[in-house]
Scaffold this motif. Sequence first.
Motif, mmCIF file in Angstrom:
data_model
loop_
_atom_site.group_PDB
_atom_site.id
_atom_site.type_symbol
_atom_site.label_atom_id
_atom_site.label_comp_id
_atom_site.label_asym_id
_atom_site.label_seq_id
_atom_site.Cartn_x
_atom_site.Cartn_y
_atom_site.Cartn_z
ATOM 1 N N TYR A 148 -2.596 4.796 -6.347
ATOM 2 C CA TYR A 148 -3.092 3.985 -5.328
ATOM 3 C C TYR A 148 -4.554 3.588 -5.687
ATOM 4 O O TYR A 148 -4.969 2.415 -5.318
ATOM 5 C CB TYR A 148 -2.727 4.629 -4.031
ATOM 6 C CG TYR A 148 -3.723 4.054 -2.867
ATOM 7 C CD1 TYR A 148 -3.500 2.884 -2.294
ATOM 8 C CD2 TYR A 148 -4.917 4.872 -2.460
ATOM 9 C CE1 TYR A 148 -4.512 2.396 -1.304
ATOM 10 C CE2 TYR A 148 -5.882 4.375 -1.675
ATOM 11 C CZ TYR A 148 -5.488 3.125 -0.929
ATOM 12 O OH TYR A 148 -6.153 2.719 -0.154
ATOM 13 N N VAL A 153 0.814 -1.283 0.109
ATOM 14 C CA VAL A 153 -0.106 0.074 -0.030
ATOM 15 C C VAL A 153 0.786 1.156 0.038
ATOM 16 O O VAL A 153 0.638 2.309 -0.815
ATOM 17 C CB VAL A 153 -1.189 0.016 1.286
ATOM 18 C CG1 VAL A 153 -1.577 1.327 1.225
ATOM 19 C CG2 VAL A 153 -2.042 -1.042 1.111
ATOM 20 N N PHE A 165 2.609 1.753 -3.540
ATOM 21 C CA PHE A 165 1.445 2.350 -4.430
ATOM 22 C C PHE A 165 1.077 3.661 -4.287
ATOM 23 O O PHE A 165 1.031 4.718 -5.096
ATOM 24 C CB PHE A 165 0.026 1.398 -4.326
ATOM 25 C CG PHE A 165 0.320 0.247 -5.048
ATOM 26 C CD1 PHE A 165 1.334 -0.585 -4.994
ATOM 27 C CD2 PHE A 165 -1.122 -0.292 -5.653
ATOM 28 C CE1 PHE A 165 1.196 -1.838 -5.471
ATOM 29 C CE2 PHE A 165 -0.860 -1.716 -6.339
ATOM 30 C CZ PHE A 165 0.566 -2.184 -6.356
ATOM 31 N N VAL A 166 1.066 4.203 -2.717
ATOM 32 C CA VAL A 166 0.765 5.695 -2.582
ATOM 33 C C VAL A 166 2.011 6.423 -3.027
ATOM 34 O O VAL A 166 1.739 7.465 -3.581
ATOM 35 C CB VAL A 166 0.492 5.743 -1.052
ATOM 36 C CG1 VAL A 166 0.404 7.247 -0.552
ATOM 37 C CG2 VAL A 166 -0.556 5.186 -0.539
#
Length: 769
Positions: free
Chosen positions: A225, A204, A207-208
């Motif tokens: 994201y 996560v 992706f952010v």
Amino acid sequence: MPPIAMSMSGMPSQPIRDDIDNTWQYLQGGITRIMTNLQDGIDLGTYMGIYTAVHNFCTSQKAVGFTPSSNISSGSHRGAHLLGEDLYKKLTEYLTNHLTELVTESKAHTDEALLAFYIREWHRYTIAAKYIHHLFRYLNRHWVKREMDEGKKSIYDVYTLHLVRWRDVLFKLVSEKVMQAVLKLVERQRNGETIEYNQIKQVVESFVSLGLDEGDSTKTTLDVYRYHFEKPYLDATKIFYQNESKQFVADNSVVEYMKKAETRLDEEEERVKIYLHPDIGIPLKKCCNLVLIAEHSNILRDEFQVLLDNDREEDMARMYSLLSRIADGLDPLRAKFEAHVRKAGLAAVAKVASDADKLEPKIYVDALLEIHTQYQGLVKRAFNDEPEFTRSLDNACREFVNRNEVCKSGSNKSPELLAKYTDILLRKSGSGVEEAELEKTLTQIMTVFKYIEDKDVFQKFYSRMLARRLVHSNSSSDDAETSMISKLKEACGFEYTNKLQRMFQDMQISKDLNTGFKEHVQAAGIKGLDSSYSILGTGFWPLTAPGTNFNPPEEILADCERFSRFYRNKHEGRKLTWLWQLCKGEVKANYIKNAKMPYTFQVSIYQMAILLLFNEKDKNTYDEIVSTTQLNSEALDPSLGILVKAKVLNLGPGSDKVGPGAFFALNYEFKNKKFRVNLNVGMKSETKQEEVETNKTIEEDRKLLLQSAIVRIMKARKRMKHQQLVSETINQIRQRFVPKVGDIKKCIEILLDKEYLERLDDDDLGYLA
């Protein structure tokens, strides 16, 4: 390019040429070492060598395109620009090649192994990027900054360049497989397995980090994201719970399904806290609410009535909690709840209302309160004291309080019984409750009062009963009386309780007046009766003059005349009207044989006048009593009847009932367990008559109230449509009672006849000043 002054490990001893290939060949070795072997460390010499080489290359004067005739400063600027661009391109090309190799390596991994590979490489790559970013700081500070200031697109600082290349080369090709591995891991956890959720958390974060604003490289977004993680996560969640919930509902009860849904919702919220990004919180909640609740809302609502009927409070709270998560989820529940409470209230009243005329006020009010208390508690505990459920409760209570089995005998019955119960509570020895308990009960009375539509009826009965309590000094507590009036004032305003408060003021003024009268009598040396007088303002007390003539005994008459003279001296011009029907006193019976001590009879003034006649002789005929007292039969017969029933007087031989032709004799053999005998007791016929009179005055007052409201409205508006006037009148009056349209129309006609109003064109009414 000037020679390097320091000799450093791994750096050529010859001065670095301005040729980009030679320079890059040197830099590439250091960059590769940082990129692949950073765990082994890098010595200061190598580090500073790379840093210095980047600096020297960017500041070299021997740039392509430089001519002697060129301005030095402009040549320097242009050279640095070109050399910086070449260096930037070389680094971009290097990162692309490096990431392409990683893509090839990733193909050898699947599922958790792929996640481990992705996280490991991401971690290594981003740490290296920070080092390389620092080494290329001079490039960032000058060439990159200048390019960005000039609005060049696709130019980033070196660290951001690393992220962009990762996104465009590796991420584009492996993100879908990485996400599939994440979703498999989440599904395993949903199925009860323990997983290494840190892997998901790091994915996560990766992706952010890749969310770069193409319009402004200094800003970040969550677009990457949201598209590559959030969207597939939500899609997978929806499919998973649709399949699971459909199967679970088929195999289990609704209550068990609610427990399951509650658990699943809590689990998803916990995932957001532990390893998901906070941004997914709201869309994930919407997704779960849709699949777990909205798609099964009909079967939940169908079960609500079963839960109500069986008092399943915990399950109702669970259902409320679930359905409150979706739009309009609770509306059908509120409707069912309102209907259920109304039905329960009507049933409770029907149970106790076998005979409305004989119904005990306490039993009736307790039945209403029991239902309200029960379902108010349910609203508080199961429905979180929600205002809309409270409104449904109020609507239901208003219905069964005003339109029930008892009210069929007359719409005024609920306020009348409530006023009577209040009277019982506030009378001396009426309830026998402690002060704290009395206050609590009065608060409960106000709960029922809140739902009463005909509040003017309650006011009429309450004021009559208060008047009796005050006149006969029969209140259990002044504090309790004051508390009740304060509660009524808070509920309905000053005007509603104005007369009640004036009644208390009159009683206080009367106390002071009696004190002055006694002092006056003593000063005059007059030996009078032990009397007490109450001066009651005509406009404030709901009392009427007696309906009979009366000739009081001489002793009483003399004392009354003395008081009248005393009062007129203090208040010239005022007229006193004697309310004999409310007067009472005590007489001692010294004539009774074998009595250990004289009996004291507590009597009305009419009974006192009758008994005093027997001081002259032992027997009196009915006609003699009428002649002396001047009482009519409506007042005399009940008074005599009580004396006969109590055996103070005996009917003479040949007299079978009280009335003309009968005669009465003193009973010398009178016996009673008490030496103070209360003979001043009301007859049921009197009470019934008083109720009829009260209801009659209510109707008359309502007509006046409606007329005054209509005049008030028309005076302000001057002109109104007939229907508008009716509606406005209802709005103004409904706080006191709910008026009937027919009554309002009659009042409008009366005001037209009296020329307060006039008819105009188009069904309009006008105000006549």
